[in-house]
Structure formats: structure tokens, C-alpha cells
Design a protein around this motif. Structure first.
Motif, PDB file in Angstrom:
ATOM      1  N   ARG A 135     -10.785   4.006   2.764  1.00  0.00           N
ATOM      2  CA  ARG A 135      -9.502   3.282   2.825  1.00  0.00           C
ATOM      3  C   ARG A 135      -8.885   3.099   1.453  1.00  0.00           C
ATOM      4  O   ARG A 135      -9.565   2.900   0.470  1.00  0.00           O
ATOM      5  N   ARG A 136      -7.599   3.192   1.423  1.00  0.00           N
ATOM      6  CA  ARG A 136      -6.853   2.887   0.203  1.00  0.00           C
ATOM      7  C   ARG A 136      -5.502   2.338   0.613  1.00  0.00           C
ATOM      8  O   ARG A 136      -5.073   2.549   1.758  1.00  0.00           O
ATOM      9  N   SER A 137      -4.839   1.662  -0.290  1.00  0.00           N
ATOM     10  CA  SER A 137      -3.492   1.195   0.021  1.00  0.00           C
ATOM     11  C   SER A 137      -2.544   2.386  -0.040  1.00  0.00           C
ATOM     12  O   SER A 137      -2.550   3.141  -1.018  1.00  0.00           O
ATOM     13  N   ARG A 183       1.144   4.007  -0.232  1.00  0.00           N
ATOM     14  CA  ARG A 183       2.457   3.622  -0.755  1.00  0.00           C
ATOM     15  C   ARG A 183       3.523   4.687  -0.536  1.00  0.00           C
ATOM     16  O   ARG A 183       4.520   4.742  -1.252  1.00  0.00           O
ATOM     17  N   CYS A 241       6.009  -7.974  -8.698  1.00  0.00           N
ATOM     18  CA  CYS A 241       4.575  -8.098  -8.386  1.00  0.00           C
ATOM     19  C   CYS A 241       3.891  -8.683  -9.617  1.00  0.00           C
ATOM     20  O   CYS A 241       4.084  -8.181 -10.730  1.00  0.00           O
ATOM     21  N   THR A 280      -5.711  -0.577 -13.458  1.00  0.00           N
ATOM     22  CA  THR A 280      -5.224   0.055 -12.223  1.00  0.00           C
ATOM     23  C   THR A 280      -3.846   0.669 -12.458  1.00  0.00           C
ATOM     24  O   THR A 280      -3.588   1.816 -12.076  1.00  0.00           O
ATOM     25  N   ILE A 297       6.988   0.196  -7.612  1.00  0.00           N
ATOM     26  CA  ILE A 297       6.137  -0.828  -6.977  1.00  0.00           C
ATOM     27  C   ILE A 297       6.988  -1.965  -6.394  1.00  0.00           C
ATOM     28  O   ILE A 297       6.790  -2.366  -5.242  1.00  0.00           O
ATOM     29  N   SER A 354       7.713  -2.059  -2.594  1.00  0.00           N
ATOM     30  CA  SER A 354       7.110  -3.152  -1.815  1.00  0.00           C
ATOM     31  C   SER A 354       8.169  -3.802  -0.925  1.00  0.00           C
ATOM     32  O   SER A 354       7.911  -4.112   0.239  1.00  0.00           O
ATOM     33  N   LEU A 378      -6.685  -9.920   7.506  1.00  0.00           N
ATOM     34  CA  LEU A 378      -5.989  -8.865   6.754  1.00  0.00           C
ATOM     35  C   LEU A 378      -6.950  -7.717   6.438  1.00  0.00           C
ATOM     36  O   LEU A 378      -6.609  -6.536   6.597  1.00  0.00           O
ATOM     37  N   CYS A 416      -0.624  -0.919   3.701  1.00  0.00           N
ATOM     38  CA  CYS A 416      -0.642  -1.538   2.370  1.00  0.00           C
ATOM     39  C   CYS A 416      -0.303  -3.019   2.522  1.00  0.00           C
ATOM     40  O   CYS A 416       0.752  -3.348   3.068  1.00  0.00           O
ATOM     41  N   PRO A 417      -1.209  -3.896   2.076  1.00  0.00           N
ATOM     42  CA  PRO A 417      -0.832  -5.311   2.074  1.00  0.00           C
ATOM     43  C   PRO A 417       0.342  -5.487   1.100  1.00  0.00           C
ATOM     44  O   PRO A 417       0.321  -4.916   0.007  1.00  0.00           O
ATOM     45  N   ILE A 418       1.344  -6.237   1.490  1.00  0.00           N
ATOM     46  CA  ILE A 418       2.487  -6.474   0.598  1.00  0.00           C
ATOM     47  C   ILE A 418       2.654  -7.981   0.436  1.00  0.00           C
ATOM     48  O   ILE A 418       3.170  -8.662   1.326  1.00  0.00           O
ATOM     49  N   GLY A 419       2.195  -8.475  -0.732  1.00  0.00           N
ATOM     50  CA  GLY A 419       2.314  -9.908  -1.018  1.00  0.00           C
ATOM     51  C   GLY A 419       3.632 -10.246  -1.680  1.00  0.00           C
ATOM     52  O   GLY A 419       4.113 -11.373  -1.585  1.00  0.00           O
ATOM     53  N   LEU A 420       4.240  -9.263  -2.373  1.00  0.00           N
ATOM     54  CA  LEU A 420       5.455  -9.546  -3.141  1.00  0.00           C
ATOM     55  C   LEU A 420       6.531 -10.218  -2.295  1.00  0.00           C
ATOM     56  O   LEU A 420       7.216 -11.126  -2.747  1.00  0.00           O
ATOM     57  N   ILE A 451       1.302 -13.186   4.142  1.00  0.00           N
ATOM     58  CA  ILE A 451       1.148 -11.802   3.670  1.00  0.00           C
ATOM     59  C   ILE A 451       1.827 -10.882   4.687  1.00  0.00           C
ATOM     60  O   ILE A 451       1.992 -11.247   5.852  1.00  0.00           O
ATOM     61  N   ARG A 464     -13.262   0.391  -8.888  1.00  0.00           N
ATOM     62  CA  ARG A 464     -13.819  -0.957  -8.868  1.00  0.00           C
ATOM     63  C   ARG A 464     -14.747  -1.138 -10.054  1.00  0.00           C
ATOM     64  O   ARG A 464     -15.382  -0.172 -10.497  1.00  0.00           O
TER      65      ARG A 464
HETATM   66  C1  LIG Z   1      -3.111 -10.103  -0.939  1.00  0.00           C
HETATM   67  C2  LIG Z   1      -2.653  -8.735  -1.401  1.00  0.00           C
HETATM   68  C3  LIG Z   1      -1.340  -8.562  -1.786  1.00  0.00           C
HETATM   69  C4  LIG Z   1      -0.901  -7.290  -2.192  1.00  0.00           C
HETATM   70  N1  LIG Z   1       0.419  -7.097  -2.503  1.00  0.00           N
HETATM   71  C5  LIG Z   1       0.856  -5.871  -2.835  1.00  0.00           C
HETATM   72  C6  LIG Z   1       2.251  -5.652  -3.071  1.00  0.00           C
HETATM   73  O1  LIG Z   1       3.091  -6.549  -2.982  1.00  0.00           O
HETATM   74  N2  LIG Z   1       2.637  -4.378  -3.391  1.00  0.00           N
HETATM   75  C7  LIG Z   1       1.743  -3.344  -3.482  1.00  0.00           C
HETATM   76  O2  LIG Z   1       2.155  -2.220  -3.765  1.00  0.00           O
HETATM   77  N3  LIG Z   1       0.418  -3.529  -3.244  1.00  0.00           N
HETATM   78  C8  LIG Z   1      -0.035  -4.756  -2.920  1.00  0.00           C
HETATM   79  N4  LIG Z   1      -1.371  -4.954  -2.635  1.00  0.00           N
HETATM   80  C9  LIG Z   1      -2.303  -3.824  -2.705  1.00  0.00           C
HETATM   81  C10 LIG Z   1      -3.208  -3.924  -3.938  1.00  0.00           C
HETATM   82  O3  LIG Z   1      -2.481  -3.553  -5.074  1.00  0.00           O
HETATM   83  C11 LIG Z   1      -4.420  -2.998  -3.718  1.00  0.00           C
HETATM   84  O4  LIG Z   1      -5.182  -3.509  -2.650  1.00  0.00           O
HETATM   85  C12 LIG Z   1      -5.321  -2.910  -4.957  1.00  0.00           C
HETATM   86  O5  LIG Z   1      -4.656  -2.296  -6.018  1.00  0.00           O
HETATM   87  C13 LIG Z   1      -6.605  -2.133  -4.656  1.00  0.00           C
HETATM   88  O6  LIG Z   1      -6.275  -0.843  -4.179  1.00  0.00           O
HETATM   89  P1  LIG Z   1      -6.729  -0.299  -2.749  1.00  0.00           P
HETATM   90  O7  LIG Z   1      -6.174  -1.224  -1.694  1.00  0.00           O
HETATM   91  O8  LIG Z   1      -6.102   1.081  -2.656  1.00  0.00           O
HETATM   92  O9  LIG Z   1      -8.205  -0.267  -2.711  1.00  0.00           O
HETATM   93  C14 LIG Z   1      -1.820  -6.200  -2.242  1.00  0.00           C
HETATM   94  C15 LIG Z   1      -3.153  -6.409  -1.842  1.00  0.00           C
HETATM   95  C16 LIG Z   1      -3.560  -7.644  -1.419  1.00  0.00           C
HETATM   96  C17 LIG Z   1      -4.992  -7.831  -0.969  1.00  0.00           C
END
Ligand SMILES: Cc1cc2nc3c(=O)[nH]c(=O)nc-3n(C[C@H](O)[C@H](O)[C@H](O)COP(=O)(O)O)c2cc1C
Length: 217
Positions: A10-12, A14, A73, A92, A111, A115, A145, A160-164, A186, A206
Motif C-alpha cells: 500500500r501507498r498513498s 496521488r 499541508c 519524504t 500537493i 489535496s 482510516l 490517499c488520506p487527505i487531512g489538508l 479526515i 520508513r
Molecule cells: C492523517 C493523515 C493526513 C494526511 N493528509 C494528507 C494530505 O492532506 N495530502 C496528501 O497528499 N497526503 C496526505 N497524507 C498522506 C501522507 O503524506 C502519507 O501517508 C505519508 O507520506 C506516508 O506515505 P504512504 O501513505 O505512501 O505510506 C495524510 C496521511 C495521514 C495519515
């Protein structure tokens, strides 16, 4: 798919294909995600799924809010961050640089605006928490989540989690008629990964375990 394989792969994501995700598939993902543990089995999470034209409208409203307020972000700290953590974020972003270069994209713009538009994902899941709960229940939201992003991967989608976007909660609330007593904690962009985009191949690293663990024996 094997759970350990899913965790490793798994990866985020984008960059997404615009193809809509059938409602049944999103239901399957949510039904598996809500098997997550929660304190006293309160299952405090509430999901709002936004797709189609409404998702486009939400993205437009967030982009407008971003351009007006310019909140980016960030680690969102309450006091200065110990150096160790700041370094991880910078590492990162540094590792992402060649991918942005290949795409001729400005990292900040990619980003932040990305986002706000959920990176073109056809669906967005907002996870909300009723304000009668204490902040302790954010732990449960984090767990659901984690399940959600893993299940999405295991069924062949990307997330992709998006907290922004929580920085623009007022705009989201207005647009989706979210009551004042529900906190948007979130959001998750959900769709089919666009593997033609270089950034989709990016895999973050990591730190080794010995930097994160203290054994007490
Ligand atoms: C709570 C949370 C908020 C996040 N918010 C954003 C965001 O707003 N935009 C974004 O591009 N990635 C966001 N991410 C993704 C993280 O950047 C990403 O999980 C981290 O860099 C590790 O990469 P991976 O998920 O590919 O393993 C968020 C992740 C988490 C857990």
C-alpha cells in the motif's frame, strides 16, 4: 490478497483515473473498514461519501478556499517539533522531488492544490466524529482510516488520506450541510490509481525500528 502483502504494497495514491467507482464497491470497502476495533465498540465514525458532480463542486470550493486562505499541508504542531520528526517530513519531500521534476510540477502546488482536488479521485470519503466525544476517540477514527486505506488497496483501488481539507472545514460544512456538532476529522480520496503518472510509483520510506522503539524488560 494476503494482509501482510497489502500492508507492504500500500501507498498513498496521488493520481487517479476519473472512472467512477460503483456504489456497491464503496459499500464493500466501508463494510470491511467498520470491522475495525473501537473503544467499547462505540464505532464513533460517521462516513460521508461524495462523488460525481458533487465531488467536483467540493473540489472547486476547496481550491477557491485554498487560493484565498493559502493554508498548506503542514505538520500542524502545537509546539516546536523535535528535530527528528521534522527531518522525516523533509526526507519524504526530498525523495518525491525527482518525481515532481519528471512531471514538471511545483511540489507545493501539486500537493496543496492536488489535496484540495483529491488528486482527481472520483470519490471522497469524509470521516466525521460527533462533538460529544472526547479527543480520545480520534484514536478510533485513525484505526478505521487505517483499515479503509488497506482494504481499498486489497480490492485493487488506491486511496490517499487527505487531512489538508480540514483547514477548510467551514466551506465543506456549508457545501455538504454538515451539522455543527459533527467534526470532519479526515477525508480519503478513493479511486483507481493512474499508473501512467510518475508520482503513483513513489513509495515512501520508513525509519528503522530501533529509532522508534524502547524495550522494557
Ligand atoms: C492523517 C493523515 C493526513 C494526511 N493528509 C494528507 C494530505 O492532506 N495530502 C496528501 O497528499 N497526503 C496526505 N497524507 C498522506 C501522507 O503524506 C502519507 O501517508 C505519508 O507520506 C506516508 O506515505 P504512504 O501513505 O505512501 O505510506 C495524510 C496521511 C495521514 C495519515
Amino acid at each position: 490478497m494476503d494482509l501482510i502483502e497489502a500492508i507492504k504494497e500500500r501507498r498513498s495514491i496521488r493520481a487517479f483515473k476519473p472512472d467512477p467507482i460503483p456504489r456497491e464497491k464503496i459499500e464493500d470497502i466501508l463494510n470491511l473498514s467498520l470491522l475495525a476495533p473501537s473503544a467499547i465498540n462505540l464505532q464513533p465514525w460517521e462516513f460521508i461519501v461524495v462523488s460525481g458532480e458533487e465531488k467536483e463542486r467540493l473540489s472547486r470550493s476547496l481550491i477557491k478556499a485554498y487560493r484565498e486562505k493559502n493554508i498548506s499541508c503542514s505538520p500542524d504542531t502545537v509546539k516546536p517539533l523535535p528535530k527528528m520528526f521534522g527531518k522525516r517530513g523533509a526526507k519524504t519531500l526530498g525523495a518525491m522531488k525527482p518525481f515532481f521534476k519528471e512531471m514538471e510540477a511545483d511540489p507545493g502546488q501539486f500537493i496543496n492544490e492536488g489535496s484540495c482536488q483529491f488528486y482527481g479521485a472520483p470519490a471522497v470519503i469524509l470521516i466525521c466524529l460527533d462533538d460529544s466525544f472526547s479527543k480520545a476517540r480520534l484514536t478510533d477514527i485513525g484505526i478505521v482510516l487505517g483499515y479503509l486505506v488497506l482494504v481499498a488497496h486489497a480490492v485493487g483501488l488506491g486511496a490517499c488520506p487527505i487531512g489538508l481539507i480540514t483547514a477548510y472545514e467551514e466551506e465543506i460544512r456549508d457545501m455538504l450541510n454538515i451539522p455543527a456538532n459533527k467534526e470532519v476529522v479526515i477525508s480519503v480520496a478513493l479511486g483507481s490509481p493512474d499508473w501512467t503518472s510518475p508520482i503513483t510509483s513513489f513509495k515512501s520510506s520508513r525509519e528503522p525500528l530501533d529509532k522508534m522503539v524502547k524495550w522494557v524488560e
